[in-house]
Design an enzyme around this catalytic site. Structure first.
Site, mmCIF file in Angstrom:
data_model
loop_
_atom_site.group_PDB
_atom_site.id
_atom_site.type_symbol
_atom_site.label_atom_id
_atom_site.label_comp_id
_atom_site.label_asym_id
_atom_site.label_seq_id
_atom_site.Cartn_x
_atom_site.Cartn_y
_atom_site.Cartn_z
ATOM 1 N N HIS A 81 0.832 -1.205 0.000
ATOM 2 C CA HIS A 81 0.000 0.000 0.000
ATOM 3 C C HIS A 81 0.870 1.260 0.000
ATOM 4 O O HIS A 81 1.938 1.257 -0.579
ATOM 5 C CB HIS A 81 -0.978 -0.054 1.170
ATOM 6 C CG HIS A 81 -1.758 -1.344 1.198
ATOM 7 N ND1 HIS A 81 -2.823 -1.585 0.377
ATOM 8 C CD2 HIS A 81 -1.569 -2.487 1.925
ATOM 9 C CE1 HIS A 81 -3.293 -2.810 0.590
ATOM 10 N NE2 HIS A 81 -2.537 -3.376 1.519
ATOM 11 N N GLU A 96 -2.142 -0.030 7.892
ATOM 12 C CA GLU A 96 -1.271 -1.100 7.382
ATOM 13 C C GLU A 96 -0.057 -0.538 6.652
ATOM 14 O O GLU A 96 1.061 -1.061 6.785
ATOM 15 C CB GLU A 96 -2.072 -2.003 6.445
ATOM 16 C CG GLU A 96 -1.271 -3.140 5.842
ATOM 17 C CD GLU A 96 -2.074 -3.965 4.856
ATOM 18 O OE1 GLU A 96 -1.492 -4.922 4.287
ATOM 19 O OE2 GLU A 96 -3.267 -3.661 4.630
ATOM 20 N N HIS A 123 2.974 -7.111 4.193
ATOM 21 C CA HIS A 123 1.654 -6.559 4.497
ATOM 22 C C HIS A 123 1.244 -6.921 5.923
ATOM 23 O O HIS A 123 1.909 -7.709 6.590
ATOM 24 C CB HIS A 123 0.608 -7.142 3.534
ATOM 25 C CG HIS A 123 0.727 -6.672 2.124
ATOM 26 N ND1 HIS A 123 -0.182 -5.823 1.526
ATOM 27 C CD2 HIS A 123 1.653 -6.938 1.166
ATOM 28 C CE1 HIS A 123 0.179 -5.591 0.267
ATOM 29 N NE2 HIS A 123 1.297 -6.265 0.030
ATOM 30 N N GLU A 179 1.878 -11.795 5.023
ATOM 31 C CA GLU A 179 0.899 -11.102 5.866
ATOM 32 C C GLU A 179 1.341 -11.272 7.322
ATOM 33 O O GLU A 179 1.166 -12.338 7.916
ATOM 34 C CB GLU A 179 -0.502 -11.695 5.672
ATOM 35 C CG GLU A 179 -1.040 -11.587 4.251
ATOM 36 C CD GLU A 179 -1.747 -10.267 3.999
ATOM 37 O OE1 GLU A 179 -1.563 -9.330 4.811
ATOM 38 O OE2 GLU A 179 -2.484 -10.173 2.999
#
Length: 254
Positions: free
Chosen positions: A11, A25, A78, A143
């Site tokens: 992101h 995040e 992430h 993740e």
């Protein structure tokens, strides 16, 4: 020649990623990515980044950057999220498919993070993700816990340096592994066909360019393989040569 890795902080900029109680995040991902990169650079890995500041680039742009740079691996970092707060916790890694050196790297990263205290949710296939589908090199998306899990956030904050080291160690473990007594090393797969004639044509094309290609038959497929290497480093070097020649490749254990 050192390995090269592009690290992608998920992101960024106008895209905050998942948000929980004001926590974004994109911020966690960037801080952790930079910390992992610092460790890898100290260990002799050539590290590039899709971003080092709070900017936005599309997943497609990130994949194209990695392809243009010709890096050996792509790692995207992430934080996860779930529709219900504090319902799920743990780490998982995503790959295009469960094969090759990317799967080994994803499993090694997960195992290292599990040792920090995270629940290991395993490695999942996500062929629809652009950064996994459009990158030409082995790619893993990690993740690192659920951002809407208080348990995972506590782990993340209290063990930040150890988490960065765990991810780096998972990567380095994969890069530095040598063939054991039950392995004959590594080779590079360039194609897999149902029709043996297609495999024969590719072998002839590769041999004309002095690549030591051969066909391995199994499970109804005719796989075109190049070389037999005792170390992963030698296999990756051959993979670089093949990619420069325009071929899609996959390093596999023999």
């Amino acid at each position: 020649m050192p390995y090269s890795i592009m690290l992608d902080a998920g992101h960024g900029g106008r895209d905050p990623g998942a948000v929980y109680n004001g926590r974004q995040e994109k911020d966690d991902a960037l801080a952790l990515t930079l910390a992992v990169g610092e460790i890898l650079q100290e260990r002799g890995v050539d590290v590039l980044y899709t971003r080092t500041t709070d900017i936005y680039e599309s997943p497609y742009q990130k994949a194209m950057e990695a392809n243009a740079a010709g890096v050996d691996f792509f790692i995207s970092i992430h934080r996860n999220s779930y529709p219900t707060d504090n319902a799920v916790s743990g780490v998982e890694s995503l790959v295009y498919d469960r094969s090759g050196i990317k799967l080994e790297m994803a499993e090694n990263i997960n195992d290292q993070l599990e040792s920090i205290g995270f629940v290991n949710l395993g490695v999942k296939e996500r062929p629809g993700l652009v950064v996994l589908r459009r990158t030409k090199m082995p790619a893993v998306l990690v993740e690192v816990g659920f951002i809407n899990s208080d348990t995972d956030n506590q782990l993340f904050d209290d063990n930040f340096d150890d988490i960065a080291l765990a991810i780096a160690e998972g990567i380095l473990e994969t890069l530095g592994q040598s063939s054991g007594p039950d392995s004959s090393g590594y080779t590079v797969q360039v194609g897999s066909y149902r029709n043996p004639a297609n495999a024969d044509r590719l072998v002839s094309e590769l041999k004309e360019q002095d690549f030591p290609a051969e066909i391995a038959e199994g499970d109804g497929f005719f796989r075109v393989m190049v070389g037999a290497f005792s170390t992963l480093e030698d296999a990756v070097e051959m993979e670089r040569r093949l990619r420069r020649a325009g071929y899609q490749t996959l390093v596999v254990s023999r």
